[in-house]
Enzyme design. Sequence first.
Site, short mmCIF file in Angstrom:
data_model
loop_
_atom_site.label_atom_id
_atom_site.label_comp_id
_atom_site.label_asym_id
_atom_site.label_seq_id
_atom_site.Cartn_x
_atom_site.Cartn_y
_atom_site.Cartn_z
CB SER A 159 -0.90 -0.01 1.24
OG SER A 159 -1.55 1.23 1.42
CE1 TYR A 205 -4.13 -2.12 5.32
CE2 TYR A 205 -3.15 -0.03 4.68
CZ TYR A 205 -3.77 -1.22 4.35
OH TYR A 205 -3.99 -1.52 3.02
#
Length: 317
Positions: free
Chosen positions: A184, A197
């Site tokens: 990501s 995350y």
Amino acid sequence: MATRFSDHMKTLLELLVVMAKVTYYWLVAMVMVFVPTRLIAKDVKGKTVLITGAGGGIGSLLAENFGALGCRLVLWDINGALNTKTKERVQSKHPHVDVTVYTVDLSKSEDIQDTAKKVIKDVGEVDILVNNAGVVFGKTVMDSVEGQMVKTMQVNCFAHYWTCKAFLPTMLSRNSGHIVTVASSAGLMGVPRMADYCASKFAAVGFDESLRTELGSLGKDGVHTTVVCPYLINTGMFDGCKSKFPFIMDALDPKYVADEITKAVLRNQEVLYLPRLIYVLFAIKAILPVKCQYLLHDFAGATTLMNTFSGSHVKSQ
């Protein structure tokens, strides 16, 4: 004295050779940007592609893409019903594609190891491994609980290690294979309410880079890696999050992301940032002082991006 001079000259010569190679590969990379994928794509027909998080989102779309290319598919997901739907959707479009589904909890190493043994027994060696599954909780550091941090690291990072341990050995023995890490843009830049995350995605990016370097040092030039760092994708995983400047960088279309990942694999592209503006932002981050980085983050809306988060914490990005 003569020996020292000789060593210095040898080092200088090595430096010149390295710089010449750097220049060459830089120019090749610049040229390759403009070369259509169809002209340089490797043939993956008949190859076995294993995709984690295949029940929905990017994983499901990648299954369709690789099915269209004539690959044999192995689909992993914690949700067996959604995984079966992906299989049915792929085979409705491509009836002759061999698709095998497995229900796997990617937060458990034992489950991964046991299922990997079944795959090798049932299907055979894996040629392309796509580590795609991911989870997100969207809590501040103080509001998050230890179990959520552990789960995030297990699925978003540890699972990559466990799957590689299971399928990389045969790739090394054949000097042939491809490992895709769907990370990501949050693995390149920190974002509030995403500490767990971001940590997992930073780790995934580092794992890919270390693995690529390790493969190079072993001379395994036939085993390729690709790390993918996309911005927000419209898969439901980050529902509620809004870009401050959507006309510059809005949430990405899932089909576009899946297509770009597929192209990257066919091109043996090592790094893929989406949208391409991420390349520029990452380069700017590398040269700016920390306080300047924060000011730009805040102006761009990154510091408030997750304030309206309402997405599902378990999702295939």
